[in-house]
Design an enzyme around this catalytic site. Structure first.
Site, PDB file in Angstrom:
ATOM      1  N   PHE A  51       0.859  -1.200   0.000  1.00 50.50           N
ATOM      2  CA  PHE A  51       0.000   0.000   0.000  1.00 50.50           C
ATOM      3  C   PHE A  51       0.893   1.246   0.000  1.00 50.50           C
ATOM      4  CE2 PHE A  51      -3.125   2.781   2.460  1.00 50.50           C
ATOM      5  CZ  PHE A  51      -4.023   2.905   1.399  1.00 50.50           C
ATOM      6  N   GLY A  77       9.411  -2.470   4.186  1.00 50.44           N
ATOM      7  CA  GLY A  77       8.434  -1.440   3.810  1.00 50.44           C
ATOM      8  C   GLY A  77       7.356  -1.296   4.888  1.00 50.44           C
ATOM      9  N   GLY A 114      14.640 -12.803  -2.524  1.00 52.17           N
ATOM     10  CA  GLY A 114      15.493 -12.157  -1.527  1.00 52.17           C
ATOM     11  C   GLY A 114      15.529 -10.641  -1.685  1.00 52.17           C
ATOM     12  N   ARG A 115      14.896 -10.162  -2.754  1.00 48.11           N
ATOM     13  CA  ARG A 115      14.948  -8.730  -3.076  1.00 48.11           C
ATOM     14  C   ARG A 115      16.394  -8.271  -3.177  1.00 48.11           C
ATOM     15  NH1 ARG A 115      12.280  -4.218  -0.569  1.00 48.11           N
ATOM     16  NH2 ARG A 115      13.195  -5.021   1.335  1.00 48.11           N
ATOM     17  N   ASP A 120      12.694 -12.926   3.174  1.00 50.64           N
ATOM     18  CA  ASP A 120      13.980 -12.379   2.730  1.00 50.64           C
ATOM     19  C   ASP A 120      15.064 -12.325   3.820  1.00 50.64           C
ATOM     20  OD1 ASP A 120      12.736 -11.950   0.296  1.00 50.64           O
ATOM     21  OD2 ASP A 120      12.251  -9.864   0.725  1.00 50.64           O
TER      22      ASP A 120
HETATM   23  O1  F6P Z   1       9.695  -9.509   0.137  1.00 48.33           O
HETATM   24  C1  F6P Z   1       9.276 -10.805  -0.152  1.00 48.33           C
HETATM   25  C2  F6P Z   1       9.357 -11.086  -1.627  1.00 48.33           C
HETATM   26  O2  F6P Z   1       8.962 -12.429  -1.836  1.00 48.33           O
HETATM   27  C3  F6P Z   1      10.702 -10.808  -2.282  1.00 48.33           C
HETATM   28  O3  F6P Z   1      11.621 -11.850  -2.081  1.00 48.33           O
HETATM   29  C4  F6P Z   1      10.295 -10.637  -3.720  1.00 48.33           C
HETATM   30  O4  F6P Z   1      11.218  -9.818  -4.409  1.00 48.33           O
HETATM   31  C5  F6P Z   1       8.974  -9.948  -3.612  1.00 48.33           C
HETATM   32  O5  F6P Z   1       8.454 -10.259  -2.330  1.00 48.33           O
HETATM   33  C6  F6P Z   1       7.977 -10.365  -4.659  1.00 48.33           C
HETATM   34  O6  F6P Z   1       6.842  -9.583  -4.508  1.00 48.33           O
HETATM   35  P1  F6P Z   1       5.445  -9.877  -5.176  1.00 48.33           P
HETATM   36  O7  F6P Z   1       4.835 -11.055  -4.483  1.00 48.33           O
HETATM   37  O8  F6P Z   1       4.674  -8.621  -4.965  1.00 48.33           O
HETATM   38  O9  F6P Z   1       5.722 -10.195  -6.602  1.00 48.33           O
END
Ligand code: F6P
Length: 299
Positions: free
Chosen positions: A74, A104, A170-171, A127
């Site tokens: 959000f 976040g 893992g971002r 992560d």
């Molecule tokens: O932060 C958790 C995570 O799974 C990260 O490892 C990944 O980059 C991101 O979320 C993926 O986000 P979404 O589910 O919004 O595609």
């Protein structure tokens, strides 16, 4: 008097979130607190999607993956007017907000805490990238999912004498990739903290496979570093060894939490309710040397 506690899950879901909510409700009710579930993260707080929780109907889902409270990102929370509306919505309804999520979500909790909605932030993300805690809820389950995937990949890769690249989540943090690589003795690990240039990757892989084709020809890489399809092609051309790439994607984020995540969820739940009873607010929960700790929620 502190009586009404709101809980929300925000950002990417993580295995163990349901176990944690179950324990917060269980220990909360034991301590005469009302526990409210807020649906869809901060968005639900804005849209007043709030419901009183009762631990009777939670035991069935306490050890399932995902989050039954649902989650969302959000970004609108950065907007002061939206936060102001949230503060109005929660006035007299919620005394303390528990935010379960990643980096976040912590920022959101900090901003609302500054606006006099006392918050407690709990690290829930696969992560494992939150400062102040050694582990985050969900990390061990995701790691287990990755390890199982590598075991499967190894069978087929080895049968064809191939090189396989596996991309994991893992971002901006390489902890999942690194730990999985150690657990599976992968030939190479590439993380945001230790990026390796393509030429160097090819050099290393060529060297490993110089005499005989290695049995551990798995390269594990954190997401957002290279286009793994292109990288596989380049490795194949240069090494003359067939190379395939796989992105594990959201499969690694699902599934029932492993025992360690369930135990962490139990301990964090208990610790959080104790903190609330002591009126210690504006805190983050963490794990240090295997013990649950708390520290100030700040930038
Ligand atoms: O932060 C958790 C995570 O799974 C990260 O490892 C990944 O980059 C991101 O979320 C993926 O986000 P979404 O589910 O919004 O595609």
């Amino acid at each position: 008097m502190i009586k009404n506690i709101g809980i929300l899950t925000s950002g990417g879901d993580a295995p163990g979130m349901n176990t944690l909510i179950f324990n917060l409700v269980k220990f909360g009710i034991k301590n005469n607190l009302n526990i409210f579930g807020i649906y869809k993260g901060f968005y639900g707080l804005y849209k007043k999607k709030i419901k009183l929780l009762n631990n009777k109907n939670l035991s069935n889902i306490s050890n399932t993956g995902g989050t039954f409270l649902k989650s969302s990102r959000f970004p609108e929370l950065k907007n002061y007017k939206i936060r102001k509306k949230i503060i109005q919505n929660t006035k007299k309804k919620i005394d303390i907000l528990i935010v379960i999520g990643g980096e976040g979500s912590y920022k959101g909790a900090l901003e609302l805490n500054k606006m006099n909605l006392p918050c407690i932030a709990i690290p829930g993300t696969i992560d494992n990238d939150i400062l102040g805690t050694e582990y985050t809820l969900g990390y061990f389950t995701a790691l287990e999912n990755i390890v199982k995937a590598i075991d499967n990949l190894k069978d087929t890769s080895w049968s064809h004498n191939r090189i396989s690249i596996l991309e994991v989540m893992g971002r901006k943090c390489g902890k999942l990739a690194l730990a999985a690589s150690l657990a599976c003795s992968c030939n190479l690990v590439i993380t945001p903290e230790k990026k390796i240039k393509k030429e160097e990757i090819i050099q290393k892989i060529t060297k490993i496979n110089k005499k005989n084709i290695s049995d551990n020809n798995i390269i594990i890489i954190t997401e957002n570093i290279y286009n793994i399809k292109k990288l596989a092609k380049e490795i194949e051309i240069k090494t003359k060894i067939e190379t395939r790439s796989t992105s594990l994607g959201h499969i690694q984020r699902g599934g029932k939490p492993v025992s360690l995540d369930r135990i962490i969820a139990y301990k964090i739940g208990l610790h959080t309710i104790k903190l609330i009873k002591k009126k210690k607010l504006g805190q983050c929960i963490g794990i240090k040397n295997g013990k649950i700790i708390n520290y100030k929620l700040k930038k």
